[in-house]
Enzyme design. Structure first.
Site, short mmCIF file in Angstrom:
data_model
loop_
_atom_site.label_atom_id
_atom_site.label_comp_id
_atom_site.label_asym_id
_atom_site.label_seq_id
_atom_site.Cartn_x
_atom_site.Cartn_y
_atom_site.Cartn_z
N HIS A 123 0.82 -1.21 0.00
CA HIS A 123 0.00 0.00 0.00
C HIS A 123 0.86 1.27 0.00
O HIS A 123 0.34 2.35 -0.23
CB HIS A 123 -0.97 0.01 1.19
N ASP A 168 1.02 -7.71 3.15
CA ASP A 168 1.15 -6.40 2.48
C ASP A 168 2.64 -6.15 2.20
O ASP A 168 3.34 -5.51 2.99
CB ASP A 168 0.57 -5.32 3.41
N SER A 176 4.47 2.75 7.75
CA SER A 176 4.29 1.48 7.04
C SER A 176 5.51 1.16 6.19
O SER A 176 6.02 2.01 5.45
CB SER A 176 3.05 1.54 6.15
#
Length: 583
Positions: free
Chosen positions: A379, A425, A498
């Site tokens: 992402h 992810d 992230s």
């Protein structure tokens, strides 16, 4: 018996309470009134003016024998005779305040170690109740004394750095929920860079007369620090006076590292308290707490903002004001020491491998595994085939007043990313040029719940600052079958973290990469201290095959994860006959 370093911090902490007049509150004790009254607001007492009420915060006694106290100045501005413009950096004197301004300072009477030693020597028959140590501190261990205001001094370097880092358009707020509703934070933003210098009217037992102070310019991110402040200010100091919390120096910014950020957890009322560094058995004061709480675009960041005490003292020394004469004999500038020069610390090596990944649509973090190989989250790259990877170089600075952290941008090709349907992810970025001089991280092969960990990344501040480091423990290792599929930590994680690396604090091994923190879908609240990472053990075989043979096919197995793994990363079991997850 000598005091331990943290007992020195507790002995030097205090609570500062201000009021328009002492007589208008005859018989009142701010340590017994509701906490909102400590901010000058209470249902039981409706102020006639903004300055009519109790205001309180924490403070630090720089010198017990001289009775010199420093604190954050926000509790003095309700009583200022003339409004202060945001651009005004003139030192304020007692003449700028009404003559009936009353200041009270409450602090420990003596070192805790002395009281505890006497308590242990007391025969059990003379102890109260069932022989249990009472929760609250006896009144005899605290002292209350009036104080005089010497000056309010601004720290321009702190103001400049804060305005650069925390831009209004990004939605930064430094306040608690009640103050946000009342609009009080708007005033606090204008006062963050102001500090008050006080002199006690009555002498204190010396305990340790002077605090040792360390210059902020030599501070290193990732160093263990302690914060000492009094939650809720003057409210019930029997319990809350001088509460200590522990964390790391998460980030620094500005000329001479005037801005300090720590993940040591503090509460409202701790403003004005001290941030300390323990070095070779000596405790050094390094900063004054400015804002214990901060939000970015309604996301709780979970960091405490502080100002360098060495920078504040330098501004006090430059001040041209009558109250400065009270400080001349202290030779404050000569008491500031440099941090001993040493080789690179382990935390510096850990931070060196953290990179900023910019897809052009958004940015996040990543970890440099090899000189041309970056691991990040799907992402973060946002379906882009090319990204800009920015490597931080802390040694490159420019500008006369504000040291700008420099980044070296490198183009990268996204050679693999998991499917949207995959619970993992993950994305792999191959750089178009080598990044040399950065040690390769050692990949972990095992995990231990409860071990100390840290997370490095560009959460919240992005490229306006170097990477931030937050500390915590490995809260949980979630396994499916024989292998871990998710790591949970108590480190503070924010938007932009992230893809950042999760390290074991003691070994420095790379445990995984951050995938997300937690959000309550019902309330919209985020929880930075509850977050999840992808274990590096899941990726190790595929990474080895890609490095050795350039073969990406093994990463495809991440898209074939079973239902049990998918349930884990959905934060709920399969939807049949269960409540829908709130997360």
């Amino acid at each position: 018996m000598m005091m331990s370093p943290l007992q020195i911090a507790e002995c030097s902490g205090c609570v500062v309470t201000t009021s328009q007049t002492q007589t208008s509150h005859a018989g009142a004790d701010p340590s017994r009134v509701p906490s909102d009254l400590c901010r000058g607001r209470s249902e039981q007492h409706v102020p006639r003016s903004e300055g009519d009420g109790w205001w309180s915060c924490s403070g630090v006694i720089l010198d017990r024998s001289a009775g010199i106290v420093i604190c954050q100045a926000d509790v003095f501005f309700p009583f200022l005779k003339e409004p202060l413009s945001p651009s005004d950096l003139t030192v304020l004197s007692p003449d700028d305040f009404p003559p009936d301004l009353w200041i009270r300072v409450e602090c420990p009477l003596e070192a805790k170690i002395d009281a505890e030693q006497r308590s242990r020597s007391t025969p059990p028959s003379q102890r109260s109740g069932l022989g249990l140590v009472p929760v609250s501190k006896p009144q005899s261990q605290r002292i209350q004394t009036d104080a005089d205001l010497l000056m309010l001094v601004p720290c321009p370097g702190f103001q400049m750095a804060v305005s650069t880092l925390f831009r209004k358009e990004d939605g930064w707020v430094f306040s608690n929920e009640e103050e946000k509703e009342d609009g009080e934070f708007q005033k606090e933003l204008a006062h963050l860079h102001w500090f008050a210098v006080l002199k006690l009217q009555s002498p204190l037992p010396k305990a340790k007369s002077r605090l040792d102070i360390m210059k902020s310019s030599g501070l290193l991110k990732g160093s263990t620090v302690f914060a000492c402040g009094s939650p809720f200010g003057s409210f019930y100091t029997d319990i809350f006076l001088n509460t200590v919390s522990k964390g790391v120096l998460s980030n620094t910014a500005g000329d001479g590292n005037v801005v300090l950020l720590t993940d040591a957890r503090c509460l409202p009322g701790s403003e004005g308290g001290g941030v300390y560094l323990l070095e070779n058995g000596t405790l050094y004061l390094i900063g004054i707490i400015v804002a214990p709480l901060c939000w970015k675009a309604n996301e709780w960041v979970g960091l405490t903002l502080a100002c360098s005490i060495s920078q504040i003292i330098n501004d006090i020394i430059k001040a041209d004001i009558a109250g400065k004469r009270e400080l001349a004999a202290l030779e404050m500038g000569q008491r500031i020491v440099d941090r001993p020069k040493r080789g690179a610390r382990p935390s510096e090596h850990l931070m060196a491998v953290a990179v900023l990944v910019d897809s052009g649509q958004s940015w996040g973090s990543g970890v440099l595994l090899k000189s041309k190989l970056v691991l990040t989250c799907r992402h973060v790259v946002r379906h882009s085939s090319k990204v800009s990877v920015k490597v931080h170089n802390a040694n490159m600075t420019s500008g006369n007043h504000y040291a700008i952290q420099r980044f070296h941008p490198v183009r990268g090709n996204v050679v693999f990313s998991t499917h949207e349907s995959s619970p993992y992810d993950i994305a792999i970025v191959q750089l178009e040029e080598d990044i040399s001089g950065i040690p390769e991280p050692v990949l972990a092969s095992s995990y231990y719940a409860g071990e100390d960990v840290c997370i490095v990344g560009f959460g919240a501040l992005g490229e306006r600052c170097g990477p931030s480091v937050t500390s915590g423990v490995l809260s949980s290792v979630i396994s499916v079958g024989d292998g871990p599929v998710m790591l949970q930590t108590s480190c503070a994680v924010h938007g932009g973290s992230s893809g950042g690396p999760l390290f074991a604090a003691h070994s420095g091994e790379l445990l995984g990469i951050v995938a997300s923190n937690t959000k309550d879908n019902n309330t919209g609240a985020t929880y930075p201290h509850l977050n999840f990472s992808v274990p590096v053990t899941i990726l190790r075989a595929a990474l080895d095959r890609y490095v050795e043979f350039g073969d990406l096919r093994s990463f495809g197995e991440l898209n074939k994860a079973g239902l049990a793994v998918r349930d884990v990363w959905r934060l709920q079991r399969s939807p049949e006959n269960v409540f829908q997850s709130k997360l």
